[in-house]
Design a protein around this motif. Structure first.
Motif, PDB file in Angstrom:
ATOM      1  N   LEU A  47       0.954  -1.222   0.043  1.00  0.00           N
ATOM      2  CA  LEU A  47      -0.068   0.007   0.012  1.00  0.00           C
ATOM      3  C   LEU A  47       0.795   1.208   0.224  1.00  0.00           C
ATOM      4  O   LEU A  47       0.447   2.327  -0.541  1.00  0.00           O
ATOM      5  N   THR A  48       2.064   1.202   0.709  1.00  0.00           N
ATOM      6  CA  THR A  48       3.014   2.387   0.689  1.00  0.00           C
ATOM      7  C   THR A  48       3.336   2.578  -0.819  1.00  0.00           C
ATOM      8  O   THR A  48       3.402   3.817  -1.200  1.00  0.00           O
TER       9      THR A  48
ATOM     10  N   HIS B  85     -13.566  -0.002   1.311  1.00  0.00           N
ATOM     11  CA  HIS B  85     -13.339   1.102   2.388  1.00  0.00           C
ATOM     12  C   HIS B  85     -11.801   1.275   2.592  1.00  0.00           C
ATOM     13  O   HIS B  85     -11.442   2.651   2.739  1.00  0.00           O
ATOM     14  N   ALA B  86     -11.009   0.332   2.699  1.00  0.00           N
ATOM     15  CA  ALA B  86      -9.512   0.587   2.963  1.00  0.00           C
ATOM     16  C   ALA B  86      -9.066   1.337   1.659  1.00  0.00           C
ATOM     17  O   ALA B  86      -8.450   2.333   2.075  1.00  0.00           O
ATOM     18  N   TRP B  87      -9.406   0.838   0.522  1.00  0.00           N
ATOM     19  CA  TRP B  87      -8.658   1.750  -0.700  1.00  0.00           C
ATOM     20  C   TRP B  87      -9.061   2.943  -0.713  1.00  0.00           C
ATOM     21  O   TRP B  87      -8.422   3.795  -0.923  1.00  0.00           O
ATOM     22  N   ARG B  88     -10.314   3.212  -0.377  1.00  0.00           N
ATOM     23  CA  ARG B  88     -10.798   4.566  -0.585  1.00  0.00           C
ATOM     24  C   ARG B  88     -10.401   5.497   0.421  1.00  0.00           C
ATOM     25  O   ARG B  88     -10.092   6.756   0.211  1.00  0.00           O
ATOM     26  N   THR B  89     -10.185   4.867   1.491  1.00  0.00           N
ATOM     27  CA  THR B  89      -9.566   5.808   2.948  1.00  0.00           C
ATOM     28  C   THR B  89      -8.040   6.294   2.270  1.00  0.00           C
ATOM     29  O   THR B  89      -7.620   7.286   2.364  1.00  0.00           O
ATOM     30  N   LEU B  90      -7.341   5.226   1.633  1.00  0.00           N
ATOM     31  CA  LEU B  90      -5.824   5.542   1.327  1.00  0.00           C
ATOM     32  C   LEU B  90      -6.008   6.566   0.079  1.00  0.00           C
ATOM     33  O   LEU B  90      -5.246   7.270   0.204  1.00  0.00           O
TER      34      LEU B  90
ATOM     35  N   ASP C 280       8.984  13.776   3.521  1.00  0.00           N
ATOM     36  CA  ASP C 280       8.846  13.495   4.896  1.00  0.00           C
ATOM     37  C   ASP C 280       7.732  13.791   5.499  1.00  0.00           C
ATOM     38  O   ASP C 280       7.065  12.797   6.332  1.00  0.00           O
ATOM     39  N   ALA C 281       6.694  14.928   5.185  1.00  0.00           N
ATOM     40  CA  ALA C 281       5.545  15.024   5.840  1.00  0.00           C
ATOM     41  C   ALA C 281       4.575  13.996   5.278  1.00  0.00           C
ATOM     42  O   ALA C 281       3.638  13.587   5.948  1.00  0.00           O
ATOM     43  N   PHE C 282       4.708  13.655   3.810  1.00  0.00           N
ATOM     44  CA  PHE C 282       3.772  12.497   3.579  1.00  0.00           C
ATOM     45  C   PHE C 282       4.029  11.294   4.028  1.00  0.00           C
ATOM     46  O   PHE C 282       3.235  10.533   4.252  1.00  0.00           O
ATOM     47  N   ASP C 283       5.224  10.964   4.340  1.00  0.00           N
ATOM     48  CA  ASP C 283       5.685   9.635   4.810  1.00  0.00           C
ATOM     49  C   ASP C 283       5.336   9.572   6.261  1.00  0.00           C
ATOM     50  O   ASP C 283       4.366   8.524   6.787  1.00  0.00           O
ATOM     51  N   ARG C 284       5.239  10.616   7.081  1.00  0.00           N
ATOM     52  CA  ARG C 284       4.640  10.745   8.425  1.00  0.00           C
ATOM     53  C   ARG C 284       3.102  10.409   8.312  1.00  0.00           C
ATOM     54  O   ARG C 284       2.533   9.467   9.171  1.00  0.00           O
TER      55      ARG C 284
ATOM     56  N   HIS D 138       0.261   7.333   9.634  1.00  0.00           N
ATOM     57  CA  HIS D 138      -0.695   7.420  10.542  1.00  0.00           C
ATOM     58  C   HIS D 138      -2.018   6.728   9.831  1.00  0.00           C
ATOM     59  O   HIS D 138      -2.756   5.935  10.647  1.00  0.00           O
ATOM     60  N   VAL D 139      -2.233   6.717   8.491  1.00  0.00           N
ATOM     61  CA  VAL D 139      -3.364   6.264   7.820  1.00  0.00           C
ATOM     62  C   VAL D 139      -2.984   4.809   7.933  1.00  0.00           C
ATOM     63  O   VAL D 139      -4.009   4.035   7.940  1.00  0.00           O
ATOM     64  N   LEU D 140      -1.861   4.349   7.635  1.00  0.00           N
ATOM     65  CA  LEU D 140      -1.639   2.898   7.341  1.00  0.00           C
ATOM     66  C   LEU D 140      -1.780   2.357   8.765  1.00  0.00           C
ATOM     67  O   LEU D 140      -2.448   1.203   8.794  1.00  0.00           O
TER      68      LEU D 140
END
Length: 183
Positions: free
Chosen positions: A39-40, A93-98, A160-164, A168-170
C-alpha cells in the motif's frame, strides 16, 4: 463544441475520460504479500500521478463512471488487500481511505508549491502585504490555530510530511481492518 470531436459521443464526459486515462498511470505493482509495503508503494504512485495532474484530486469517480484505466488501478490496488483477512465489503473502504488521503495530501502539496511560486513572483514585483493568517494571528482570536500553524515543526521535504502522515493512515487501516481479529 470541438472538444466533443475527441470522444465517441456527447454522452462521454471529457473529464471522466481524462480521469480514467490518468488513473491508469497509478496502477499498483503486483502484491508482495506485505500489505503495508504494497500500500505504501501504491500510495507513492498515486501521489506522483496527482502531483503531475493536481486537477485529478477534484474529480472522484463513482463506480458507474469507471473506464478501463480506473478499473485497472482499482483492481490492482484491491489485489494488494486481498488475502489479508478483509472481506469484499472492507476492501473498497480501505482502498478509498488510502486514495482520499493520498490525493488530498498531494493536491495540498501542489497548491502549496503554487502559492510559494506566486509569493516569489510577488516579491519580485513588490513587497506583498500581510496574509490573512498574519492578520488573524495579530487579532488574537485564533490562538490555537495560530500556534498550531506557526509553531509546529515543518518538514523541509514534502516527502517527509507525506511519509509521516501516510504512516498514520496505514496504522489506522491496520487497526481497523488488519488487526481487528487479533484483539
Amino acid at each position: 463544441m470541438s472538444l466533443y470531436r475527441c470522444v465517441d459521443s456527447r454522452d462521454d464526459d471529457p473529464i471522466t475520460l481524462m480521469v480514467d486515462r490518468v488513473s491508469a498511470e497509478a496502477t499498483a505493482p503486483p502484491p508482495t504479500g506485505d500489505w503495508r509495503a504494497d500500500l505504501t508503494e501504491a500510495a507513492y504512485r498515486i501521489r506522483q500521478v496527482t502531483l503531475r495532474h493536481p486537477w485529478l484530486a477534484r474529480h472522484a469517480l463513482n463506480a458507474e463512471d469507471f473506464g478501463p484505466g480506473t478499473l485497472a488501478m482499482t483492481e490492482s490496488t484491491l489485489a494488494l488487500l486481498d488475502g489479508h483477512g478483509l472481506d469484499t465489503g472492507d476492501m473498497p473502504h480501505a482502498w478509498r481511505t488510502l486514495l482520499a488521503f493520498v490525493q488530498g495530501h498531494a493536491f495540498a502539496e501542489a497548491r502549496r508549491h503554487e502559492a510559494r511560486q506566486r509569493r516569489a513572483d510577488e516579491s519580485e514585483t513588490g513587497a506583498p502585504g500581510p496574509s490573512f493568517l498574519d492578520k488573524a494571528a495579530e487579532s488574537g482570536e485564533y490562538p490555537l490555530s495560530t500556534r498550531a500553524l506557526r509553531e509546529a515543526p515543518r518538514p523541509t521535504d514534502p516527502r517527509d510530511a507525506f511519509d509521516r502522515r501516510l504512516g498514520h493512515v496505514l496504522d489506522g487501516l491496520a487497526q481497523a481492518f488488519f488487526e481487528r481479529d487479533r484483539r
